[in-house]
Design a protein around this motif. Structure first.
Motif, PDB file in Angstrom:
ATOM      1  N   ASN A 201      59.896  38.954  68.302  1.00 28.80           N
ATOM      2  CA  ASN A 201      60.555  40.124  68.882  1.00 28.80           C
ATOM      3  C   ASN A 201      61.255  40.954  67.806  1.00 28.80           C
ATOM      4  O   ASN A 201      62.429  41.320  67.929  1.00 28.80           O
ATOM      5  N   ILE A 202      60.527  41.268  66.719  1.00 30.58           N
ATOM      6  CA  ILE A 202      61.081  42.087  65.647  1.00 30.58           C
ATOM      7  C   ILE A 202      60.126  43.230  65.352  1.00 30.58           C
ATOM      8  O   ILE A 202      58.928  43.159  65.614  1.00 30.58           O
ATOM      9  N   ILE A 203      60.690  44.318  64.807  1.00 32.34           N
ATOM     10  CA  ILE A 203      59.935  45.512  64.453  1.00 32.34           C
ATOM     11  C   ILE A 203      60.288  45.881  63.019  1.00 32.34           C
ATOM     12  O   ILE A 203      61.465  45.911  62.648  1.00 32.34           O
ATOM     13  N   VAL A 204      59.271  46.159  62.187  1.00 27.05           N
ATOM     14  CA  VAL A 204      59.507  46.350  60.755  1.00 27.05           C
ATOM     15  C   VAL A 204      58.646  47.467  60.197  1.00 27.05           C
ATOM     16  O   VAL A 204      57.651  47.865  60.797  1.00 27.05           O
ATOM     17  N   HIS A 205      59.042  47.980  59.007  1.00 24.63           N
ATOM     18  CA  HIS A 205      58.178  48.861  58.228  1.00 24.63           C
ATOM     19  C   HIS A 205      56.979  48.066  57.721  1.00 24.63           C
ATOM     20  O   HIS A 205      57.053  46.840  57.569  1.00 24.63           O
ATOM     21  N   LYS A 206      55.916  48.770  57.395  1.00 19.17           N
ATOM     22  CA  LYS A 206      54.736  48.098  56.858  1.00 19.17           C
ATOM     23  C   LYS A 206      55.063  47.370  55.563  1.00 19.17           C
ATOM     24  O   LYS A 206      54.690  46.205  55.374  1.00 19.17           O
ATOM     25  N   GLU A 207      55.795  48.037  54.639  1.00 18.56           N
ATOM     26  CA  GLU A 207      56.077  47.417  53.347  1.00 18.56           C
ATOM     27  C   GLU A 207      57.056  46.251  53.464  1.00 18.56           C
ATOM     28  O   GLU A 207      57.126  45.397  52.571  1.00 18.56           O
ATOM     29  N   CYS A 208      57.812  46.188  54.561  1.00 17.02           N
ATOM     30  CA  CYS A 208      58.782  45.101  54.738  1.00 17.02           C
ATOM     31  C   CYS A 208      58.132  43.812  55.241  1.00 17.02           C
ATOM     32  O   CYS A 208      58.782  42.767  55.261  1.00 17.02           O
ATOM     33  N   ILE A 209      56.871  43.903  55.673  1.00 20.25           N
ATOM     34  CA  ILE A 209      56.165  42.691  56.105  1.00 20.25           C
ATOM     35  C   ILE A 209      56.076  41.699  54.957  1.00 20.25           C
ATOM     36  O   ILE A 209      56.177  40.488  55.148  1.00 20.25           O
ATOM     37  N   SER A 210      55.911  42.220  53.742  1.00 21.25           N
ATOM     38  CA  SER A 210      55.711  41.350  52.584  1.00 21.25           C
ATOM     39  C   SER A 210      56.994  41.064  51.809  1.00 21.25           C
ATOM     40  O   SER A 210      56.926  40.577  50.679  1.00 21.25           O
ATOM     41  N   LEU A 211      58.150  41.354  52.386  1.00 22.01           N
ATOM     42  CA  LEU A 211      59.395  40.996  51.705  1.00 22.01           C
ATOM     43  C   LEU A 211      59.428  39.490  51.459  1.00 22.01           C
ATOM     44  O   LEU A 211      59.229  38.707  52.390  1.00 22.01           O
ATOM     45  N   PRO A 212      59.669  39.050  50.225  1.00 21.81           N
ATOM     46  CA  PRO A 212      59.664  37.606  49.946  1.00 21.81           C
ATOM     47  C   PRO A 212      60.819  36.890  50.629  1.00 21.81           C
ATOM     48  O   PRO A 212      61.917  37.450  50.762  1.00 21.81           O
ATOM     49  N   CYS A 213      60.570  35.661  51.041  1.00 24.02           N
ATOM     50  CA  CYS A 213      61.612  34.861  51.708  1.00 24.02           C
ATOM     51  C   CYS A 213      62.691  34.424  50.726  1.00 24.02           C
ATOM     52  O   CYS A 213      63.865  34.329  51.087  1.00 24.02           O
ATOM     53  N   ILE A 214      62.297  34.141  49.484  1.00 23.70           N
ATOM     54  CA  ILE A 214      63.231  33.687  48.460  1.00 23.70           C
ATOM     55  C   ILE A 214      62.973  34.481  47.185  1.00 23.70           C
ATOM     56  O   ILE A 214      61.816  34.667  46.791  1.00 23.70           O
ATOM     57  N   ILE A 215      64.025  34.971  46.558  1.00 19.69           N
ATOM     58  CA  ILE A 215      63.866  35.651  45.281  1.00 19.69           C
ATOM     59  C   ILE A 215      64.921  35.153  44.298  1.00 19.69           C
ATOM     60  O   ILE A 215      65.972  34.643  44.695  1.00 19.69           O
ATOM     61  N   ILE A 216      64.594  35.305  43.032  1.00 21.95           N
ATOM     62  CA  ILE A 216      65.544  35.043  41.950  1.00 21.95           C
ATOM     63  C   ILE A 216      65.899  36.402  41.376  1.00 21.95           C
ATOM     64  O   ILE A 216      65.062  37.082  40.798  1.00 21.95           O
ATOM     65  N   SER A 217      67.148  36.828  41.566  1.00 22.38           N
ATOM     66  CA  SER A 217      67.568  38.174  41.219  1.00 22.38           C
ATOM     67  C   SER A 217      68.484  38.162  40.004  1.00 22.38           C
ATOM     68  O   SER A 217      69.269  37.237  39.804  1.00 22.38           O
ATOM     69  N   LYS A 218      68.390  39.228  39.217  1.00 18.43           N
ATOM     70  CA  LYS A 218      69.286  39.349  38.067  1.00 18.43           C
ATOM     71  C   LYS A 218      70.718  39.647  38.509  1.00 18.43           C
ATOM     72  O   LYS A 218      71.643  39.582  37.703  1.00 18.43           O
ATOM     73  N   TRP A 219      70.895  39.958  39.802  1.00 13.23           N
ATOM     74  CA  TRP A 219      72.224  40.270  40.315  1.00 13.23           C
ATOM     75  C   TRP A 219      73.044  39.023  40.629  1.00 13.23           C
ATOM     76  O   TRP A 219      74.233  39.131  40.899  1.00 13.23           O
ATOM     77  N   HIS A 220      72.393  37.860  40.645  1.00 16.13           N
ATOM     78  CA  HIS A 220      73.117  36.674  41.100  1.00 16.13           C
ATOM     79  C   HIS A 220      72.589  35.431  40.400  1.00 16.13           C
ATOM     80  O   HIS A 220      71.410  35.369  40.026  1.00 16.13           O
ATOM     81  N   ASP A 221      73.452  34.433  40.218  1.00 11.27           N
ATOM     82  CA  ASP A 221      73.076  33.218  39.502  1.00 11.27           C
ATOM     83  C   ASP A 221      72.297  32.229  40.362  1.00 11.27           C
ATOM     84  O   ASP A 221      71.648  31.329  39.835  1.00 11.27           O
ATOM     85  N   ILE A 276      59.726  36.099  42.187  1.00 12.97           N
ATOM     86  CA  ILE A 276      59.489  35.218  43.340  1.00 12.97           C
ATOM     87  C   ILE A 276      59.120  33.840  42.813  1.00 12.97           C
ATOM     88  O   ILE A 276      58.109  33.704  42.116  1.00 12.97           O
ATOM     89  N   PRO A 277      59.910  32.826  43.081  1.00 13.37           N
ATOM     90  CA  PRO A 277      59.595  31.486  42.557  1.00 13.37           C
ATOM     91  C   PRO A 277      58.345  30.922  43.226  1.00 13.37           C
ATOM     92  O   PRO A 277      58.165  31.041  44.434  1.00 13.37           O
ATOM     93  N   SER A 278      57.495  30.304  42.433  1.00  5.33           N
ATOM     94  CA  SER A 278      56.283  29.679  42.966  1.00  5.33           C
ATOM     95  C   SER A 278      56.454  28.172  43.145  1.00  5.33           C
ATOM     96  O   SER A 278      55.650  27.532  43.786  1.00  5.33           O
ATOM     97  N   ARG A 279      57.524  27.643  42.546  1.00  7.41           N
ATOM     98  CA  ARG A 279      57.818  26.214  42.678  1.00  7.41           C
ATOM     99  C   ARG A 279      59.277  26.042  43.066  1.00  7.41           C
ATOM    100  O   ARG A 279      60.096  26.952  42.914  1.00  7.41           O
ATOM    101  N   GLU A 280      59.612  24.853  43.546  1.00  6.15           N
ATOM    102  CA  GLU A 280      60.984  24.581  43.968  1.00  6.15           C
ATOM    103  C   GLU A 280      61.978  24.722  42.831  1.00  6.15           C
ATOM    104  O   GLU A 280      63.088  25.199  43.014  1.00  6.15           O
ATOM    105  N   ASP A 281      61.588  24.307  41.648  1.00 10.15           N
ATOM    106  CA  ASP A 281      62.521  24.272  40.526  1.00 10.15           C
ATOM    107  C   ASP A 281      62.328  25.432  39.551  1.00 10.15           C
ATOM    108  O   ASP A 281      62.974  25.463  38.510  1.00 10.15           O
TER     109      ASP A 281
END
Length: 465
Positions: A201-221, A276-281
């Motif tokens: 029951n969600i509605i999204v932009h086309k480009e938001c379908i592929s938003l990654p579930c987990i990211i490693i960002s330079k903004w945070h440790d 986008i991490p491809s492995r757990e570690d």
């Protein structure tokens, strides 16, 4: 365009983005084209690519075994800016290359989003944002209406009816009607071509379908996770990048360790700022502290510590009275709370002592590698350009160093200033004058409660000289 071309003299062509010494056509609106680029864009609009019909199709000049790898040295299509590898393409004598699919795009298009006029395949000379996805990016071919100043990216003009992506467990179905909506993935308004997941029951932009579930960002440790709605612990949170309010009922990214939130668009707007991490570690930086706690008090404060950059133990001071020294970490005057060495003249602010041995420094834009805490070196800070011998974070890839003062000041989040009652937050895009020096600034620390502003230099000034 002018009737005759003139010498480029350092102008960059707005079609091919290249600079050379050849003549260019110039428009009063600010556009510059090489002669062949101007003729090529004119022919696209007037002749619907018919000048290329006599050019035979050629096989790709370069192929790669891994079709998912984007090769930097491969020529790109002038229509969609994607690499030409593993695609059949045109290769005219003038040097322009097009995928076959881009060369065969229809010249005119009737679209529900703009019923007043047909949309025409054209060069996006004014860098208009797409009316459907609301994104502004480099794209040479768009479907547009020049009188109405409307542009629609080619891939948005004919969207796929069903999209599946590994970031979501269910397929998304296109809802093709013109209907304003708020995207559940990023929280930004849309007005056409929404995609719906009936199961969730969600509605999204086309480009938001592929938003990654987990990211490693330079903004945070720490790793940050995408959520369609925030847990109760994150309610009443502000984005740690733009400092705007985060709606807990809409999609965003958050860190479970720090209770920190980010707008989805803020943290993913620059593709070079996250991975986008491809492995757990993968790419997990060490959370190792710079200190080892030897004694605690009843209030659970560390009263005696061992810092890995000093040979003696450090004690927590009850007050700053009697000390006129500077912190050996950030080189600013000592203020409460701080640690001191009873055997030598060594002082550290509590905040400087507790910094991690490794950290991501978001304003270091050249490399993605974490920075390592160092000392005992004389260096020039890459941010403030001051020469110092205090602590610094050193990039493990390019070896550049950022002083502790700049790292602490520019770390996302609220900062306190001794001369102001409210916390200050750093804004990357600010236009106004600093309250301290009255100079114009493009980046500054601002108060959300009043009109108090300090530029980066004034914010880091010592309270006493």
């Amino acid at each position: 365009m002018q009737n005759a071309p003139y010498s480029s003299g350092g102008y960059i062509c707005d079609f091919c983005d290249k600079e050379d010494t050849k003549f260019v056509y110039h428009c009063s609106c600010g556009l510059d084209f090489h002669i062949k680029c101007a003729l090529f864009t004119f022919n696209i609009a007037e002749n619907n690519l018919k000048e290329l019909e006599h050019v035979p199709l050629q096989d790709p000049l370069i192929s790669t075994e891994n079709g998912d790898v984007e090769l930097e040295d491969v020529s790109k299509c002038f229509g969609c800016l994607e690499p030409l590898a593993k695609y059949t393409h045109f290769s005219p004598d003038c040097g322009f290359n097009l995928h076959e699919k881009c060369a065969k795009l229809p010249f005119k298009l009737n679209h529900m989003l703009h019923r007043e006029h047909p949309l025409v395949l054209q060069f996006n000379s004014e860098r208009l944002s797409c009316k459907i996805c609301l994104v502004t990016r480099r794209s040479r071919f768009v479907y547009g209406c020049s009188p109405c100043k409307i542009a629609i990216y080619v891939e948005c003009a004919s969207p796929s009816p069903i999209i599946e992506d590994k970031s979501h467990p269910h397929p998304f179905t296109l809802f093709p009607r013109r209907l304003p909506f708020i995207c559940d993935a990023c929280g930004v308004e849309g007005n056409y071509a929404a995609y719906i997941c009936c199961t969730c029951n969600i509605i999204v932009h086309k480009e938001c379908i592929s938003l990654p579930c987990i990211i490693i960002s330079k903004w945070h440790d720490h790793r940050i996770y995408h959520k369609y709605f925030l847990p109760r612990d994150f309610r009443n949170s502000d984005c740690d990048i733009c400092h705007g309010e985060v709606n807990p009922e809409l999609g965003c990214y958050c860190c479970s360790h720090c209770n920190i939130t980010f707008h989805a668009r803020c943290v993913t707007e620059d593709k070079y700022s996250y991975s986008i991490p491809s492995r757990e570690d993968e790419d997990e930086i060490s959370n190792e502290s710079s200190i080892t706690v030897l004694e605690w008090n009843d209030a659970k404060e560390a009263t005696k510590i061992k810092h890995f950059k000093h040979m003696h133990n450090l004690m927590l001071s009850a007050s700053v009275g009697g000390y006129e020294n500077s912190c050996d970490g950030c080189m600013l005057p000592i203020s409460d709370p701080f640690y001191y060495c009873s055997e030598c003249e060594f002082f550290l602010h509590k905040a400087c002592a507790e910094l991690l041995r490794m950290k991501r420094v978001w304003h270091h834009t050249f490399c993605k590698q974490p920075h390592i805490l160092i000392s005992d070196e004389v260096f020039r800070c890459e941010m403030c350009f001051h020469i110092t011998n205090g602590f610094a974070y050193k990039c493990s890839e390019c070896q550049s160093r950022t002083c502790l003062r700049c790292v602490i000041a520019l770390t996302p989040g609220a900062r306190t200033c001794l001369k102001h009652e409210h916390p200050l937050r750093f804004y990357r895009q600010y236009e106004g004058k600093c309250n301290a020096c009255s100079l114009y600034s493009w980046q500054a620390f601002c108060c959300k409660d009043c009109n108090f502003v300090l530029d980066v230099g004034c914010f880091s000034l010592p309270t006493q000289m």
